[in-house]
Design a protein around this motif. Structure first.
Motif, PDB file in Angstrom:
ATOM      1  N   VAL A   1       2.518  -9.638  13.935  1.00  0.00           N
ATOM      2  CA  VAL A   1       1.187  -9.099  13.624  1.00  0.00           C
ATOM      3  C   VAL A   1       1.349  -8.044  12.540  1.00  0.00           C
ATOM      4  CG1 VAL A   1      -0.791  -7.840  14.502  1.00  0.00           C
ATOM      5  CG2 VAL A   1       0.374  -9.481  15.972  1.00  0.00           C
ATOM      6  N   PRO A   2       0.750  -8.235  11.370  1.00  0.00           N
ATOM      7  CA  PRO A   2       0.889  -7.213  10.326  1.00  0.00           C
ATOM      8  C   PRO A   2       0.225  -5.918  10.775  1.00  0.00           C
ATOM      9  CG  PRO A   2      -0.067  -9.222   9.439  1.00  0.00           C
ATOM     10  CD  PRO A   2      -0.071  -9.362  10.908  1.00  0.00           C
ATOM     11  N   ARG A   3       0.784  -4.812  10.373  1.00  0.00           N
ATOM     12  CA  ARG A   3       0.166  -3.549  10.750  1.00  0.00           C
ATOM     13  C   ARG A   3       0.400  -2.477   9.684  1.00  0.00           C
ATOM     14  NH1 ARG A   3       4.140  -0.704  15.175  1.00  0.00           N
ATOM     15  NH2 ARG A   3       6.011  -0.824  13.887  1.00  0.00           N
ATOM     16  N   VAL A   4      -0.470  -1.476   9.750  1.00  0.00           N
ATOM     17  CA  VAL A   4      -0.317  -0.284   8.916  1.00  0.00           C
ATOM     18  C   VAL A   4       0.868   0.507   9.478  1.00  0.00           C
ATOM     19  CG1 VAL A   4      -1.442   1.863   8.202  1.00  0.00           C
ATOM     20  CG2 VAL A   4      -2.777  -0.220   8.421  1.00  0.00           C
ATOM     21  N   PRO A   5       1.764   1.010   8.636  1.00  0.00           N
ATOM     22  CA  PRO A   5       2.944   1.687   9.186  1.00  0.00           C
ATOM     23  C   PRO A   5       2.543   2.876  10.059  1.00  0.00           C
ATOM     24  CG  PRO A   5       2.933   1.788   6.774  1.00  0.00           C
ATOM     25  CD  PRO A   5       1.786   0.952   7.179  1.00  0.00           C
ATOM     26  N   PRO A   6       3.180   3.008  11.211  1.00  0.00           N
ATOM     27  CA  PRO A   6       2.821   4.098  12.113  1.00  0.00           C
ATOM     28  C   PRO A   6       3.303   5.463  11.629  1.00  0.00           C
ATOM     29  CG  PRO A   6       4.636   2.838  13.025  1.00  0.00           C
ATOM     30  CD  PRO A   6       4.224   2.134  11.783  1.00  0.00           C
ATOM     31  N   VAL A   7       4.207   5.478  10.624  1.00  0.00           N
ATOM     32  CA  VAL A   7       4.722   6.741  10.082  1.00  0.00           C
ATOM     33  C   VAL A   7       3.567   7.550   9.518  1.00  0.00           C
ATOM     34  CG1 VAL A   7       6.392   7.678   8.461  1.00  0.00           C
ATOM     35  CG2 VAL A   7       6.748   5.426   9.429  1.00  0.00           C
ATOM     36  N   ALA A   8       3.644   8.868   9.588  1.00  0.00           N
ATOM     37  CA  ALA A   8       2.566   9.714   9.067  1.00  0.00           C
ATOM     38  C   ALA A   8       2.691   9.832   7.560  1.00  0.00           C
ATOM     39  CB  ALA A   8       2.648  11.093   9.709  1.00  0.00           C
ATOM     40  N   LEU A   9       2.014   8.965   6.821  1.00  0.00           N
ATOM     41  CA  LEU A   9       1.982   9.062   5.362  1.00  0.00           C
ATOM     42  C   LEU A   9       0.537   9.324   4.973  1.00  0.00           C
ATOM     43  CD1 LEU A   9       3.973   5.853   4.370  1.00  0.00           C
ATOM     44  CD2 LEU A   9       4.821   8.178   4.247  1.00  0.00           C
ATOM     45  N   PRO A  10       0.254  10.417   4.311  1.00  0.00           N
ATOM     46  CA  PRO A  10      -1.148  10.712   3.992  1.00  0.00           C
ATOM     47  C   PRO A  10      -1.804   9.664   3.099  1.00  0.00           C
ATOM     48  CG  PRO A  10       0.294  12.465   3.218  1.00  0.00           C
ATOM     49  CD  PRO A  10       1.152  11.498   3.911  1.00  0.00           C
ATOM     50  N   GLY A  11      -0.993   8.910   2.360  1.00  0.00           N
ATOM     51  CA  GLY A  11      -1.596   7.938   1.445  1.00  0.00           C
ATOM     52  C   GLY A  11      -1.652   6.535   2.016  1.00  0.00           C
ATOM     53  N   LYS A  12      -1.386   6.367   3.326  1.00  0.00           N
ATOM     54  CA  LYS A  12      -1.332   4.984   3.803  1.00  0.00           C
ATOM     55  C   LYS A  12      -2.718   4.369   3.921  1.00  0.00           C
ATOM     56  CE  LYS A  12      -0.813   6.166   8.684  1.00  0.00           C
ATOM     57  NZ  LYS A  12       0.091   6.156   9.830  1.00  0.00           N
ATOM     58  N   LEU A  13      -3.751   5.211   4.060  1.00  0.00           N
ATOM     59  CA  LEU A  13      -5.130   4.712   4.057  1.00  0.00           C
ATOM     60  C   LEU A  13      -5.924   5.591   3.111  1.00  0.00           C
ATOM     61  CD1 LEU A  13      -6.180   4.165   7.782  1.00  0.00           C
ATOM     62  CD2 LEU A  13      -5.883   2.428   6.066  1.00  0.00           C
ATOM     63  N   THR A  14      -6.387   5.023   2.007  1.00  0.00           N
ATOM     64  CA  THR A  14      -7.246   5.828   1.122  1.00  0.00           C
ATOM     65  C   THR A  14      -8.590   5.104   1.019  1.00  0.00           C
ATOM     66  OG1 THR A  14      -6.675   4.740  -0.945  1.00  0.00           O
ATOM     67  CG2 THR A  14      -5.189   6.446  -0.186  1.00  0.00           C
ATOM     68  N   ALA A  15      -9.399   5.450   0.057  1.00  0.00           N
ATOM     69  CA  ALA A  15     -10.727   4.842  -0.015  1.00  0.00           C
ATOM     70  C   ALA A  15     -10.674   3.403  -0.508  1.00  0.00           C
ATOM     71  CB  ALA A  15     -11.627   5.673  -0.924  1.00  0.00           C
ATOM     72  N   THR A  16      -9.649   3.051  -1.304  1.00  0.00           N
ATOM     73  CA  THR A  16      -9.626   1.699  -1.857  1.00  0.00           C
ATOM     74  C   THR A  16      -8.288   1.002  -1.662  1.00  0.00           C
ATOM     75  OG1 THR A  16      -8.940   2.585  -3.993  1.00  0.00           O
ATOM     76  CG2 THR A  16     -11.291   2.211  -3.683  1.00  0.00           C
ATOM     77  N   THR A  17      -7.358   1.642  -0.978  1.00  0.00           N
ATOM     78  CA  THR A  17      -6.057   0.995  -0.788  1.00  0.00           C
ATOM     79  C   THR A  17      -5.606   1.209   0.646  1.00  0.00           C
ATOM     80  OG1 THR A  17      -4.701   2.941  -1.255  1.00  0.00           O
ATOM     81  CG2 THR A  17      -5.370   1.626  -3.141  1.00  0.00           C
ATOM     82  N   PHE A  18      -4.663   0.402   1.093  1.00  0.00           N
ATOM     83  CA  PHE A  18      -4.002   0.708   2.363  1.00  0.00           C
ATOM     84  C   PHE A  18      -2.591   0.176   2.284  1.00  0.00           C
ATOM     85  CE2 PHE A  18      -4.234  -3.534   4.324  1.00  0.00           C
ATOM     86  CZ  PHE A  18      -5.336  -4.093   3.718  1.00  0.00           C
TER      87      PHE A  18
END
Lengths: 260, 178
Positions: B6-23
């Motif tokens: 299952v693809p997922r957003v990395p659980p590591v705390a990266l401030p840029g992992k979710l922005t307004a137009t990218t993930f």
């Protein structure tokens, strides 16, 4: 008679001593306020853009009051040694005027310091940093001042935004109008830059990988110097006023006891 | 073949992992080794996830993602209605996202998704700002036009068409500024 003479001599000595201290403190106050007005941290454009730069006005008044205190202390010493009623009266009146100005300066510095909160600078940063078009020249010059100051702040203090880089993501800003989100989740100066001024790892910076971007907020770098400035003017001023009050009381008592 | 990854957003705390137009997504390592040859390409399918549908969503190739139950009453999710394209030429492009509500990004060759390759651990969806300028003819990785939510899955395409796919991810909602 002899006892009263001795008493007057002691009072004269105390008043001369008191005036010497006032003179030295006046010089110190002038020097301190000149230091603050010279803006060594380059934060004045931010303060000016808030529309409330009264702590700077307080520092300017401090420069002139310090100089006036020095001059008046010399007058006071001469007046006490010569025991001249007219000179002492002139001294007391001028000292009271100076006292009033210094009181105004201290109170201004102390109360306007509370105005400088993180939200104030956040709002200003979001509205003015890289503002694309402006209504008039004054706005343009103000937003250019804010932009340059923030760029320098972020570069020198290795910080980003007011509370952190997420300020640029959590709120809409003027910066977002001209810089798209995919290329600039936060300004380039938030990235760790090499000696040539380009990011060490641009993709790492855009993602927020530790080591390639500045994760701290700049609020400490702004509020630290401003607090020192405001408290320096306010509390040193209050200390001088307390001492001057005592010396003035002593002078008025001395004036009432000497003959023509 | 349907892989359980299952693809997922990395659980590591990266401030840029979710922005307004990218993930950002974790790159799948070693997931495709048994199913893909080195010359096959791994694609990332990005589709809108809102309007969850309950209904059959049979895939053209592979076993697909059965959602048995009532037939769909609300707008079918783009991720549920997505059909694997039969060949590279019919891959939905970035420019078709508003209408087709899904598109595909060329991710990597299967060789680079192998265990031994020293590739970056994170893939940034939406990082290519020049996408969309090139006439929308080539598949590319452009910034996402709305906060979503989106679902993604990886798809291995060989010369004859799709060979393997992963499961759909959980819905990914992008940030909006206040």
């Amino acid at each position: 008679m002899a006892k009263s003479d001795d008493g007057m001599r002691i009072l004269q000595g105390l008043l001369v001593f008191g005036n010497v201290i006032i003179g030295m403190c006046g010089i110190a106050l002038t020097a301190e306020c000149i230091f603050f007005v010279s803006d060594p941290h380059g934060l004045y454009p931010l303060l000016e853009a808030t529309g409330n730069n009264d702590i700077y006005a307080a520092a300017w008044i401090g420069i002139f009051v310090g100089f006036a205190l020095f001059a008046l202390s010399i007058l006071g010493i001469i007046a006490v040694i010569k025991s001249s009623r007219t000179l002492l009266l002139v001294y007391i009146i001028l000292m009271l005027i100076t006292y009033a100005f210094e009181m105004a300066s201290c109170i201004t510095a102390a109360t306007h310091r509370d105005f400088l909160t993180p939200n104030l600078f956040l709002k200003q940063m979001l509205e003015q940093y890289h503002k694309p078009e402006t209504d008039n020249n004054k706005d343009k010059w103000m937003s250019e001042g804010v932009t340059k100051t923030w760029d320098k702040l972020m570069l020198q203090n290795k910080c980003c935004g007011v509370q952190g880089p997420s300020d640029w993501q959590d709120y809409t800003s003027a910066f977002r109008v001209t810089h798209n989100d995919a290329d600039f989740p936060w300004p380039r100066n938030c990235c760790v830059l090499d000696t040539q001024g380009s990011p060490v790892n641009l993709d790492g910076c855009k993602l927020g990988v530790p080591g390639y971007y500045n994760s701290n907020g700049c609020y400490d770098a702004i509020s630290g110097p401003m607090n020192t400035h405001a408290w320096g003017v306010a509390w040193f001023g209050f200390a001088i006023l307390c001492w001057t009050f005592c010396v003035l009381l002593g002078t008025m008592f001395y004036w009432s006891r000497i003959g023509y | 073949a349907l892989l359980p990854y299952v693809p997922r957003v990395p659980p590591v705390a990266l401030p840029g992992k979710l922005t307004a137009t990218t993930f950002a997504l974790e790159r799948p390592c070693c997931v495709f080794d048994r199913h893909a040859a080195a010359s096959d390409t791994v694609w990332l399918v990005v589709a809108f996830a809102n309007g969850e549908a309950r209904g059959h969503a049979p895939w053209g190739w592979g076993r697909g993602d059965p959602r048995h139950g009532r037939s769909a009453r609300c707008v079918p999710a783009a991720s549920a209605a997505f059909r694997n394209p039969p060949s590279r030429a019919s891959v939905p492009r970035y420019a078709q996202l508003p209408t087709a509500r899904s598109y595909m990004i060329p991710e990597a060759t299967a060789a680079t998704s192998a265990c031994s390759s020293p590739h970056a651990a994170v893939l940034r969806v939406g990082g290519d700002t020049a996408c969309g300028d090139r006439g929308g003819q080539d598949p590319c990785n452009g910034p996402l036009p709305s906060p979503g939510p989106y679902r993604v899955k990886f798809l291995v395409m060989g010369c004859q068409g799709p060979k393997a796919e992963t499961r759909w991810s959980d819905p990914i909602l992008l940030r909006t500024g206040r």
